[in-house]
Design a protein around this motif. Structure first.
Motif, PDB file in Angstrom:
ATOM      1  N   TRP A  40       0.835  -1.197   0.000  1.00 19.68           N
ATOM      2  CA  TRP A  40       0.000   0.000   0.000  1.00 19.68           C
ATOM      3  C   TRP A  40       0.865   1.241   0.000  1.00 19.68           C
ATOM      4  O   TRP A  40       1.978   1.228   0.509  1.00 19.68           O
ATOM      5  CB  TRP A  40      -0.904   0.004   1.239  1.00 19.68           C
ATOM      6  CG  TRP A  40      -1.809  -1.181   1.291  1.00 19.68           C
ATOM      7  CD1 TRP A  40      -1.513  -2.411   1.797  1.00 19.68           C
ATOM      8  CD2 TRP A  40      -3.136  -1.255   0.787  1.00 19.68           C
ATOM      9  NE1 TRP A  40      -2.581  -3.264   1.637  1.00 19.68           N
ATOM     10  CE2 TRP A  40      -3.593  -2.582   1.032  1.00 19.68           C
ATOM     11  CE3 TRP A  40      -4.007  -0.350   0.166  1.00 19.68           C
ATOM     12  CZ2 TRP A  40      -4.878  -2.998   0.664  1.00 19.68           C
ATOM     13  CZ3 TRP A  40      -5.272  -0.763  -0.190  1.00 19.68           C
ATOM     14  CH2 TRP A  40      -5.703  -2.085   0.058  1.00 19.68           C
ATOM     15  N   MET A  41       0.298   2.321  -0.571  1.00 16.92           N
ATOM     16  CA  MET A  41       0.934   3.627  -0.456  1.00 16.92           C
ATOM     17  C   MET A  41      -0.022   4.488   0.335  1.00 16.92           C
ATOM     18  O   MET A  41      -1.235   4.407   0.165  1.00 16.92           O
ATOM     19  CB  MET A  41       1.137   4.254  -1.837  1.00 16.92           C
ATOM     20  CG  MET A  41       2.216   3.584  -2.641  1.00 16.92           C
ATOM     21  SD  MET A  41       2.390   4.373  -4.251  1.00 16.92           S
ATOM     22  CE  MET A  41       3.739   5.454  -3.892  1.00 16.92           C
ATOM     23  N   HIS A  42       0.557   5.335   1.174  1.00 15.64           N
ATOM     24  CA  HIS A  42      -0.288   6.155   2.037  1.00 15.64           C
ATOM     25  C   HIS A  42      -0.149   7.624   1.688  1.00 15.64           C
ATOM     26  O   HIS A  42       0.944   8.107   1.464  1.00 15.64           O
ATOM     27  CB  HIS A  42       0.104   5.953   3.503  1.00 15.64           C
ATOM     28  CG  HIS A  42      -0.074   4.542   3.952  1.00 15.64           C
ATOM     29  ND1 HIS A  42      -1.219   4.092   4.570  1.00 15.64           N
ATOM     30  CD2 HIS A  42       0.735   3.460   3.831  1.00 15.64           C
ATOM     31  CE1 HIS A  42      -1.094   2.801   4.819  1.00 15.64           C
ATOM     32  NE2 HIS A  42       0.084   2.388   4.380  1.00 15.64           N
ATOM     33  N   SER A  43      -1.266   8.311   1.661  1.00 13.29           N
ATOM     34  CA  SER A  43      -1.209   9.761   1.614  1.00 13.29           C
ATOM     35  C   SER A  43      -1.720  10.208   2.982  1.00 13.29           C
ATOM     36  O   SER A  43      -1.992   9.373   3.840  1.00 13.29           O
ATOM     37  CB  SER A  43      -2.100  10.315   0.496  1.00 13.29           C
ATOM     38  OG  SER A  43      -3.454  10.209   0.877  1.00 13.29           O
ATOM     39  N   ARG A  44      -1.866  11.512   3.161  1.00 12.86           N
ATOM     40  CA  ARG A  44      -2.275  11.953   4.488  1.00 12.86           C
ATOM     41  C   ARG A  44      -3.669  11.453   4.846  1.00 12.86           C
ATOM     42  O   ARG A  44      -3.963  11.188   5.996  1.00 12.86           O
ATOM     43  CB  ARG A  44      -2.226  13.478   4.562  1.00 12.86           C
ATOM     44  CG  ARG A  44      -1.316  13.876   5.709  1.00 12.86           C
ATOM     45  CD  ARG A  44      -1.170  15.357   5.893  1.00 12.86           C
ATOM     46  NE  ARG A  44      -1.087  16.109   4.654  1.00 12.86           N
ATOM     47  CZ  ARG A  44      -1.377  17.413   4.603  1.00 12.86           C
ATOM     48  NH1 ARG A  44      -1.768  18.054   5.687  1.00 12.86           N
ATOM     49  NH2 ARG A  44      -1.277  18.069   3.478  1.00 12.86           N
ATOM     50  N   THR A  45      -4.502  11.331   3.814  1.00 10.18           N
ATOM     51  CA  THR A  45      -5.891  10.998   4.111  1.00 10.18           C
ATOM     52  C   THR A  45      -6.325   9.601   3.683  1.00 10.18           C
ATOM     53  O   THR A  45      -7.335   9.106   4.140  1.00 10.18           O
ATOM     54  CB  THR A  45      -6.837  12.011   3.427  1.00 10.18           C
ATOM     55  OG1 THR A  45      -6.439  12.101   2.059  1.00 10.18           O
ATOM     56  CG2 THR A  45      -6.743  13.368   4.075  1.00 10.18           C
ATOM     57  N   SER A  46      -5.589   9.013   2.778  1.00 15.81           N
ATOM     58  CA  SER A  46      -6.057   7.693   2.343  1.00 15.81           C
ATOM     59  C   SER A  46      -4.886   6.775   2.030  1.00 15.81           C
ATOM     60  O   SER A  46      -3.737   7.191   2.058  1.00 15.81           O
ATOM     61  CB  SER A  46      -6.975   7.809   1.125  1.00 15.81           C
ATOM     62  OG  SER A  46      -6.681   8.957   0.383  1.00 15.81           O
ATOM     63  N   ARG A  47      -5.232   5.540   1.710  1.00 13.51           N
ATOM     64  CA  ARG A  47      -4.194   4.616   1.286  1.00 13.51           C
ATOM     65  C   ARG A  47      -4.628   3.960  -0.017  1.00 13.51           C
ATOM     66  O   ARG A  47      -5.805   3.804  -0.297  1.00 13.51           O
ATOM     67  CB  ARG A  47      -3.898   3.579   2.371  1.00 13.51           C
ATOM     68  CG  ARG A  47      -5.038   2.628   2.646  1.00 13.51           C
ATOM     69  CD  ARG A  47      -4.613   1.606   3.666  1.00 13.51           C
ATOM     70  NE  ARG A  47      -5.515   0.459   3.621  1.00 13.51           N
ATOM     71  CZ  ARG A  47      -5.206  -0.750   4.062  1.00 13.51           C
ATOM     72  NH1 ARG A  47      -4.023  -0.960   4.598  1.00 13.51           N
ATOM     73  NH2 ARG A  47      -6.058  -1.734   3.992  1.00 13.51           N
ATOM     74  N   TYR A  48      -3.628   3.625  -0.828  1.00 13.67           N
ATOM     75  CA  TYR A  48      -3.887   3.073  -2.148  1.00 13.67           C
ATOM     76  C   TYR A  48      -3.079   1.801  -2.324  1.00 13.67           C
ATOM     77  O   TYR A  48      -1.962   1.712  -1.850  1.00 13.67           O
ATOM     78  CB  TYR A  48      -3.446   4.059  -3.240  1.00 13.67           C
ATOM     79  CG  TYR A  48      -3.977   5.449  -3.054  1.00 13.67           C
ATOM     80  CD1 TYR A  48      -5.215   5.807  -3.574  1.00 13.67           C
ATOM     81  CD2 TYR A  48      -3.232   6.405  -2.358  1.00 13.67           C
ATOM     82  CE1 TYR A  48      -5.710   7.088  -3.396  1.00 13.67           C
ATOM     83  CE2 TYR A  48      -3.721   7.686  -2.186  1.00 13.67           C
ATOM     84  CZ  TYR A  48      -4.952   8.030  -2.702  1.00 13.67           C
ATOM     85  OH  TYR A  48      -5.438   9.292  -2.529  1.00 13.67           O
ATOM     86  N   GLU A  49      -3.668   0.857  -3.026  1.00 13.66           N
ATOM     87  CA  GLU A  49      -2.932  -0.336  -3.385  1.00 13.66           C
ATOM     88  C   GLU A  49      -1.845   0.068  -4.392  1.00 13.66           C
ATOM     89  O   GLU A  49      -2.128   0.827  -5.316  1.00 13.66           O
ATOM     90  CB  GLU A  49      -3.896  -1.316  -4.083  1.00 13.66           C
ATOM     91  CG  GLU A  49      -3.869  -2.673  -3.471  1.00 13.66           C
ATOM     92  CD  GLU A  49      -4.930  -3.587  -4.055  1.00 13.66           C
ATOM     93  OE1 GLU A  49      -5.855  -3.122  -4.738  1.00 13.66           O
ATOM     94  OE2 GLU A  49      -4.816  -4.792  -3.803  1.00 13.66           O
TER      95      GLU A  49
END
Ligand SMILES: [Zn+2]
Length: 171
Positions: A40-49
């Motif tokens: 996963w990759m994380h941003s401040r508000t969400s995470r993405y596969e």
């Protein structure tokens, strides 16, 4: 973290870029994920596969230029295999040595192991009774070759690289 395969809108392989860059293409609506990777990759508000393979929304025209000769391209084209003893090789050899007028071109550069390279030194094959088991040639400028995709780095890429694997010379 070994990158994301970018496919042209025609599904031809185009390049390998960092996962972060691929993610930006997806977030900006320029590409869509066709195969997810692991993690996963994380941003401040969400995470993405993390994306393993992405498809461009719009076709990018790529000129059919020849495959540039580089150390990595030669090693991968010949599968790190010494042209002379067929063992593992990770050095380049100019079949006709540069000191004898040989060029730095696909038709004169092969892979050699350190031992063979050292033994051959700057001599011609005829002078030491060696033969090349194949004729070195310039690779066809397939999308795979131009994108430097000589080997399938991820199993899930295989379907998209098709039979774009370089014709590894038999022997
Ligand atoms: Zn060798």
């Amino acid at each position: 973290m070994s990158g994301t395969l970018i496919l042209n809108a025609s599904y031809e392989p185009l390049a390998v870029v960092s996962m972060r860059r691929a993610m930006l293409l997806v977030l900006n609506g320029k590409a869509s994920v066709v195969e997810a990777g692991q993690g996963w990759m994380h941003s401040r508000t969400s995470r993405y596969e993390v994306p393993s393979v992405v498809l461009l929304q719009h076709y990018v025209r790529v000129p059919m230029r020849p495959v540039p000769i580089s150390r990595r391209a030669v090693l991968q084209r010949y599968g790190y295999r010494c042209a002379y003893c067929r063992g593992y090789g990770d050095t380049l050899d100019h079949v006709v040595p540069r000191s004898r007028g040989g060029g730095h071109s696909w038709s004169n550069v092969v892979v050699a192991c350190r031992r063979c390279n050292h033994k051959k030194a700057d001599r011609l094959l005829a002078e030491i009774g060696w033969r090349l088991p194949f004729e070195p040639t310039e690779p066809a400028p397939t999308p795979q070759a131009r994108a430097g995709l000589w080997s399938v780095r991820h199993p899930e890429w295989a379907a998209y690289l098709g039979r774009g694997e370089p014709e590894l010379l038999a022997g």
